[in-house]
Write a protein that holds these residues in place. Structure first.
Motif, short mmCIF file in Angstrom:
data_model
loop_
_atom_site.label_atom_id
_atom_site.label_comp_id
_atom_site.label_asym_id
_atom_site.label_seq_id
_atom_site.Cartn_x
_atom_site.Cartn_y
_atom_site.Cartn_z
N GLY A 165 1.37 -2.70 6.06
CA GLY A 165 2.03 -3.14 4.83
C GLY A 165 3.46 -3.55 5.09
O GLY A 165 4.14 -2.99 5.94
N GLY A 166 3.93 -4.57 4.34
CA GLY A 166 5.30 -5.04 4.48
C GLY A 166 5.81 -5.61 3.17
O GLY A 166 5.27 -5.33 2.10
N VAL A 167 6.83 -6.45 3.26
CA VAL A 167 7.47 -7.03 2.09
C VAL A 167 7.92 -8.47 2.39
O VAL A 167 8.43 -8.72 3.48
N ASP A 168 7.74 -9.37 1.46
CA ASP A 168 8.28 -10.73 1.40
C ASP A 168 7.24 -11.78 1.02
O ASP A 168 7.55 -12.74 0.33
N ALA A 169 5.99 -11.63 1.53
CA ALA A 169 4.95 -12.64 1.30
C ALA A 169 5.38 -13.99 1.85
O ALA A 169 5.26 -15.03 1.19
N SER A 170 5.87 -13.98 3.10
CA SER A 170 6.23 -15.22 3.78
C SER A 170 4.95 -15.99 4.13
O SER A 170 3.85 -15.42 4.12
N GLN A 171 5.09 -17.26 4.46
CA GLN A 171 3.92 -18.05 4.82
C GLN A 171 3.22 -17.50 6.05
O GLN A 171 1.99 -17.47 6.11
N ASP A 172 3.98 -17.08 7.05
CA ASP A 172 3.37 -16.49 8.25
C ASP A 172 2.61 -15.22 7.91
O ASP A 172 1.55 -14.94 8.48
N ALA A 173 3.15 -14.45 6.98
CA ALA A 173 2.48 -13.21 6.58
C ALA A 173 1.15 -13.51 5.90
O ALA A 173 0.15 -12.83 6.15
N LEU A 174 1.14 -14.52 5.06
CA LEU A 174 -0.09 -14.86 4.35
C LEU A 174 -1.14 -15.44 5.30
O LEU A 174 -2.34 -15.20 5.12
N LEU A 175 -0.70 -16.14 6.33
CA LEU A 175 -1.64 -16.62 7.34
C LEU A 175 -2.26 -15.45 8.09
O LEU A 175 -3.46 -15.44 8.38
#
Length: 313
Positions: free
Chosen positions: A245-255
């Protein structure tokens, strides 16, 4: 008659200049941060849509003294307002003082003097009590659903400890683990990886070398979570066996989430924070009342709703 007409024309010209020609200077803690880059670019694009607004931004390169000098330089240049993504959140008083009477808006990072800001200053961000809480609690629920509700062990990656967000997000995790529903979770170790993917990969690799069994990894941001995932995959760990688990919902994270490696993140609205800080700055310049704290909500992101955030950050 001609003199009267000339005077009226001159007055309209002056009013027009003060009403429609404004300049904002912004200083950011660091340019080489993925999420802050999205924030910066969004702010620059938004500024271009506002007639008469001149917008400039500077890189403080994680140097507080440099950032304070940048604020002072903006004041000397006569900008109408200043926006600050502060390097060290414990230095709010010094940054606020450097701005003097020039309207100032802190964006994204909460300064320690947030409760003592003068009427010419404001803070625009998201409430960090929500961020780490949403992420950790969802991981808690996932672990229980996997049948690990009697005991689960894991690691916590902290962001820069000079940053209020990192301190609060880690506190959120410990607060969640202190709840009756989630007190089966145990933190084996926690260390800072300074928001960095590379540092997080090295830290996770070091933890893996201990051979300790673990069930989850919680990180203060996506970049560190991705670094941890990279280290685990390099070590041959099946990501289905570990909750991350983390925080931000960056594009890399969603990939990464779409690939089945990442379980939980929290959307931090870069557009909302960026446009909100510029809007607040312009209101302060106009003498309008602005709430000292303007919060943009966090939103939990999981594989179930990730499609709604693919074009957000």
């Amino acid at each position: 008659m001609k003199k009267t007409l000339f005077a009226a024309t001159a007055l309209v010209s002056v009013l027009g200049t003060s009403a429609f020609s404004q300049e904002i200077g912004a200083t950011f803690s660091r340019f080489d941060d993925n999420w802050l880059t999205v924030l910066r670019n969004g702010m620059a694009e938004y500024a271009e849509t506002i007639d008469g607004l001149t917008y400039q931004q500077e890189d403080a390169t994680d140097d507080l003294a440099k950032q304070i000098d940048q604020v002072k330089n903006f004041v000397a240049q006569g900008v109408d307002a200043i926006i600050v993504n502060i390097v060290d959140t414990s230095a709010g008083a010094a940054v606020s003082a450097a701005a003097g009477d020039t309207p100032l808006v802190y964006v994204n990072r909460e300064p320690d003097n947030v409760n003592e800001l003068p009427p010419t200053q404001a803070f625009v961000a998201s409430n960090e009590i929500e961020s780490g809480t949403l992420s950790a609690f969802e991981i808690c629920k996932n672990l229980r659903a996997e049948g690990k509700g009697s005991a689960a062990r894991g690691y916590l990656m902290n962001g820069q400890l000079s940053n209020q967000a990192a301190v609060q997000r880690s506190k959120d995790v410990h607060d969640v683990i202190g709840m009756d529903m989630c007190n089966f979770m145990t933190i084996i170790d926690e260390q800072t990886a300074n928001w960095s993917r590379d540092e997080a990969q090295d830290l996770m690799t070091n933890w893996l070398s201990s051979g300790e069994p673990f069930d989850f990894v919680l990180a203060n941001n996506d970049e560190m979570a991705i670094g941890a995932i990279q280290a685990m995959k390099a070590a041959g760990i099946d990501m289905a066996d570990v909750q991350v688990g983390g925080v931000d919902a960056s594009q890399d994270a969603l990939l990464s989430m779409a690939g089945g490696d990442y379980d939980v993140t929290v959307f931090q609205d870069s557009v909302g924070q960026g446009t909100g800080s510029i809007d607040a700055a312009l209101k302060l310049v106009a003498g309008e009342k602005v709430d000292p704290k303007v919060y943009i909500p966090f939103v939990l992101v999981t594989p179930a709703n990730m499609a709604d955030f693919l074009d957000k950050n």
